[in-house]
Design an enzyme around this catalytic site. Structure first.
Site, PDB file in Angstrom:
ATOM      1  N   SER A  44      -8.275  -1.041 -10.219  1.00  0.00           N
ATOM      2  CA  SER A  44      -7.368  -2.438  -9.623  1.00  0.00           C
ATOM      3  C   SER A  44      -7.650  -2.320  -8.231  1.00  0.00           C
ATOM      4  O   SER A  44      -8.400  -1.519  -7.623  1.00  0.00           O
ATOM      5  CB  SER A  44      -5.986  -2.029 -10.058  1.00  0.00           C
ATOM      6  OG  SER A  44      -5.457  -0.777  -9.667  1.00  0.00           O
ATOM      7  N   HIS A  77      11.065 -20.305   4.823  1.00  0.00           N
ATOM      8  CA  HIS A  77      10.038 -19.534   5.326  1.00  0.00           C
ATOM      9  C   HIS A  77       8.733 -20.358   5.772  1.00  0.00           C
ATOM     10  O   HIS A  77       7.968 -20.723   4.941  1.00  0.00           O
ATOM     11  CB  HIS A  77       9.761 -18.647   3.969  1.00  0.00           C
ATOM     12  CG  HIS A  77      10.758 -17.970   3.452  1.00  0.00           C
ATOM     13  ND1 HIS A  77      10.676 -16.598   3.366  1.00  0.00           N
ATOM     14  CD2 HIS A  77      11.955 -18.464   2.625  1.00  0.00           C
ATOM     15  CE1 HIS A  77      11.803 -16.106   2.864  1.00  0.00           C
ATOM     16  NE2 HIS A  77      12.548 -17.114   2.487  1.00  0.00           N
ATOM     17  N   LYS A 131      -9.576  -9.102  -6.333  1.00  0.00           N
ATOM     18  CA  LYS A 131     -10.105 -10.197  -7.206  1.00  0.00           C
ATOM     19  C   LYS A 131      -9.600 -11.519  -6.491  1.00  0.00           C
ATOM     20  O   LYS A 131     -10.170 -12.724  -6.524  1.00  0.00           O
ATOM     21  CB  LYS A 131      -9.375  -9.953  -8.606  1.00  0.00           C
ATOM     22  CG  LYS A 131     -10.320  -9.272  -9.449  1.00  0.00           C
ATOM     23  CD  LYS A 131      -9.807  -9.346 -10.830  1.00  0.00           C
ATOM     24  CE  LYS A 131      -8.478  -9.224 -11.279  1.00  0.00           C
ATOM     25  NZ  LYS A 131      -7.866  -7.748 -11.096  1.00  0.00           N
ATOM     26  N   GLY A 132      -8.433 -11.372  -5.942  1.00  0.00           N
ATOM     27  CA  GLY A 132      -7.775 -12.707  -5.530  1.00  0.00           C
ATOM     28  C   GLY A 132      -8.532 -13.166  -4.236  1.00  0.00           C
ATOM     29  O   GLY A 132      -8.732 -14.390  -4.174  1.00  0.00           O
ATOM     30  N   TYR A 138       8.133  -3.468  -3.278  1.00  0.00           N
ATOM     31  CA  TYR A 138       7.402  -2.140  -3.432  1.00  0.00           C
ATOM     32  C   TYR A 138       6.477  -2.034  -4.645  1.00  0.00           C
ATOM     33  O   TYR A 138       5.792  -1.334  -4.780  1.00  0.00           O
ATOM     34  CB  TYR A 138       8.232  -1.033  -3.178  1.00  0.00           C
ATOM     35  CG  TYR A 138       8.652  -0.688  -1.745  1.00  0.00           C
ATOM     36  CD1 TYR A 138       7.671  -0.736  -0.822  1.00  0.00           C
ATOM     37  CD2 TYR A 138       9.764   0.074  -1.342  1.00  0.00           C
ATOM     38  CE1 TYR A 138       7.598  -0.403   0.666  1.00  0.00           C
ATOM     39  CE2 TYR A 138      10.023   0.102   0.051  1.00  0.00           C
ATOM     40  CZ  TYR A 138       9.036  -0.019   1.052  1.00  0.00           C
ATOM     41  OH  TYR A 138       9.222   0.331   2.315  1.00  0.00           O
ATOM     42  N   CYS A 149      15.006 -16.475   7.137  1.00  0.00           N
ATOM     43  CA  CYS A 149      15.675 -16.401   6.172  1.00  0.00           C
ATOM     44  C   CYS A 149      16.812 -15.331   6.488  1.00  0.00           C
ATOM     45  O   CYS A 149      17.764 -15.649   7.287  1.00  0.00           O
ATOM     46  CB  CYS A 149      15.226 -16.119   4.932  1.00  0.00           C
ATOM     47  SG  CYS A 149      15.911 -16.730   3.626  1.00  0.00           S
ATOM     48  N   GLU A 185       6.268 -19.143   7.223  1.00  0.00           N
ATOM     49  CA  GLU A 185       4.944 -18.391   6.598  1.00  0.00           C
ATOM     50  C   GLU A 185       4.436 -18.739   5.567  1.00  0.00           C
ATOM     51  O   GLU A 185       3.234 -18.595   5.584  1.00  0.00           O
ATOM     52  CB  GLU A 185       5.429 -16.702   6.741  1.00  0.00           C
ATOM     53  CG  GLU A 185       5.899 -16.180   5.548  1.00  0.00           C
ATOM     54  CD  GLU A 185       7.641 -16.398   5.410  1.00  0.00           C
ATOM     55  OE1 GLU A 185       8.274 -17.186   6.201  1.00  0.00           O
ATOM     56  OE2 GLU A 185       8.366 -15.693   4.889  1.00  0.00           O
TER      57      GLU A 185
HETATM   58  N1  GLN Z   1      19.573 -12.347   0.941  1.00  0.00           N
HETATM   59  C1  GLN Z   1      19.705 -13.647   1.746  1.00  0.00           C
HETATM   60  C2  GLN Z   1      19.916 -14.730   0.713  1.00  0.00           C
HETATM   61  O1  GLN Z   1      19.840 -14.696  -0.553  1.00  0.00           O
HETATM   62  C3  GLN Z   1      18.264 -13.944   2.484  1.00  0.00           C
HETATM   63  C4  GLN Z   1      17.019 -14.365   1.390  1.00  0.00           C
HETATM   64  C5  GLN Z   1      15.930 -14.157   1.979  1.00  0.00           C
HETATM   65  O2  GLN Z   1      15.638 -13.491   3.133  1.00  0.00           O
HETATM   66  N2  GLN Z   1      14.826 -14.778   1.095  1.00  0.00           N
HETATM   67  O3  GLN Z   1      20.368 -15.905   1.137  1.00  0.00           O
END
Ligand code: GLN
Length: 550
Positions: free
Chosen positions: A15, A510, A19-20, A56, A384, A512
């Protein structure tokens, strides 16, 4: 009406061969020749989706516009192709079984014994074809997770075999990614592991059409010949995939080896136009020749596995290139930060990003890092949980709300400045139940974030249960932390920023997840720009001090 052709990408020997990246690179080349193409991934594990997995275990969980929690490879697909993926682009064994069992409970199988063959394999095939029903893709690339020979990937391989038989050689081909190890003691590249994995694949009834061979060294003609002869593939369908220092070079390596051309030949599609890769090559050139560099800290609790923050580190690469700048990421474990001298730990940095996350581990370290960057005017981006921590820090240290917290961390806090969203109050199931996917956000004119996006309505992706508590909003705004982005439908705070700080922004969403090579994310571009500015000023004042000292 577009009828899709299919390329399956399987993996052999081990692995983690990428592949991606190979699938994304091939897709990029085909797209650059003018074909409409998408990529999907089939994962052989039993989880319905990776949403419940610890980072992880499987790296970052990537979220699509339509709110699916998916494998991180979908992030690569989007970053390479610059088109959004969806729930249909990532299917697991768990999802397949879930669908089949639901059908069985509904009585859809009319009294039949439900079996792996044909019911599971039929369901896999139905899912292989879901995206072709959209009639917009000429080529669909399907990455089969795991390694040939794994018990759990057998039904997928069988479904590929049936697809080939049903749709024909001209419409379905298999690209097998494999490893050619170099044995130092023998001074030789070895083909035997590849021969074995191709044998295993053929025993399952699937003959690969193209071999992509990962190798540390170039494949000499005699090795290519051996692979061709013993694995039953054309000589020119043995493709060398040399190790590279950046994934963004792989499409160029694959172009040199003519992977895209071989695929088109086998699918009987036209291959006269060369792929237009000028923009991509320009990106790569800039990536390789930065004019400046900055050091940015990424504070999180999963920093030992960089894949846990894949989209963030890739977004920094895109934004770095946009600024002709090499971004060095310093991976900072928030759990260790508390014991360390913060000033020393963060002194060398020109910007700090506090990462998303869940639970209370490492929270205090994040909050202390935020206090440092707020007071020392270091550029800051909180994503977040990072934004939520910035809110808590401000409540405690500026508003003087002692014990302020998120109720995720402290249920009995006297000041729940971050609280569980109304819509989440009665949810007990874990998988797929957060506020997920793309939502609109209205930016306030005159704010920093408005200037960055240069528009009023933006759409960004989410994955959270907790949210800024609007009861405290007035207090925050009067003290200089403003809500500069709000969801127009329900008033949830999506962006916070500090008025008296050069660059301090937190987003509940997010950013990113939407940064791509062709379209780097504006927040990351401007964050890197602010970090460059900070570094310049820091150097200037260091020189001043030196001069005064002299
Ligand atoms: N734990 C926080 C929530 O549920 C932030 C979640 C995150 O960082 N994706 O709102």
């Amino acid at each position: 009406m577009i009828v899709s052709k299919h390329v399956f990408v399987t993996g052999g020997v081990t692995s983690s061969l990428g592949k991606g990246i190979i699938a994304s690179s091939l897709a990029k080349l085909l797209q650059a020749r003018g074909f409409s193409v998408t990529i999907q991934k089939f994962d052989p594990y039993i989880n319905i989706d990776p949403g419940t997995l610890n980072p992880y275990e499987h790296g970052e969980c990537y979220v699509t516009d339509d709110g699916a929690e998916t494998d991180l490879d979908l992030g690569h697909y989007e970053r390479f192709l610059n088109i959004p993926t969806s729930r249909a682009n990532n299917i697991t064994t768990g999802r397949i079984y879930h669908n089949v069992i639901q059908k069985e409970r509904r009585g859809d199988y009319l009294g039949k014994t439900v079996q792996v063959i044909p019911h599971i394999t039929d369901e896999i095939k139905r899912n292989f074809l879901l995206l072709s029903e959209e009639r917009k893709y000429q080529i669909i690339i399907t990455e089969i997770g795991g390694c040939v020979g794994d018990i759990e990937s057998l039904p997928f391989i069988e479904a590929v075999r049936q697809m080939k038989w049903e749709l024909g050689q001209d419409n379905v081909i298999v690209v097998h990614l494999t490893l050619i190890p170099y044995l130092k003691s023998a001074g030789e590249l070895k083909t035997k592991p590849t021969q074995h994995s191709v044998k295993q694949l053929s025993e399952a009834g699937v003959q690969p059409d193209i071999l992509v061979c990962r190798s540390e060294y170039p494949l000499p003609p005699e090795i290519r010949k051996k692979l061709s002869q013993f694995c039953n593939v054309d000589y020119d369908s043995v493709i060398e995939a040399l190790d590279s220092d950046t994934i963004y070079e792989v499409p160029i390596l694959m172009q040199k080896e003519k992977l895209d051309k071989r695929v088109l030949q086998k699918l009987r599609l036209p291959y006269d136009n060369e792929p237009k890769m000028d923009k991509w090559k320009n990106f790569l050139k800039k990536l390789r020749n930065p004019k400046r560099e900055v050091h940015i800290g990424l504070v999180g609790k999963y920093v030992k596995l960089h894949d846990a923050y894949k989209s963030i580190s890739e977004a920094f690469i895109h934004a770095g290139v946009a600024n002709d700048c090499k971004v060095h990421i310093h991976w900072i474990n928030s759990e260790e930060l508390v014991e360390k001298d913060l000033a020393q730990e963060l002194a060398e940095l020109h910007g700090v990003l506090v990462a998303p996350g869940f639970g209370d581990r490492g929270i205090e370290g994040k909050i202390q890092a935020i206090r440092y960057v707020r007071e020392n005017k270091v550029p800051f981006l909180g994503i977040c949980l990072g934004m939520q921590c910035a809110t808590v820090e401000f409540a405690r240290n500026v508003l003087g709300l002692e014990g302020a917290a998120s109720t995720e961390i402290d249920k009995n806090t006297p000041h729940p400045v971050i609280d569980l969203m109304e819509s989440q109050q009665h949810i007990t199931q874990k998988g797929g139940t957060m506020r997920l996917g793309s939502y609109p956000c209205k930016l306030k004119e005159g704010t920093k974030v408005y200037k960055i996006y240069n528009k009023t309505i933006i759409h960004e992706r989410h994955r959270h249960r907790y949210e800024f508590n609007n009861k405290y909003l007035d207090m925050f705004e009067q003290a200089g932390m403003i809500a500069s982005g709000i969801n127009p439908d329900n008033n949830l705070v999506e962006v916070i920023e500090l008025c008296d700080h050069p660059w301090f922004i937190g987003t509940q969403y997010h950013p990113e997840l939407k940064s791509t090579v062709d379209s780097p994310h504006p927040l990351f571009i401007k964050f890197v720009e602010a970090s460059i500015e900070y570094a310049k000023n820091k150097n200037k004042s260091a020189l001043e001090t030196q001069r005064v000292g002299l």
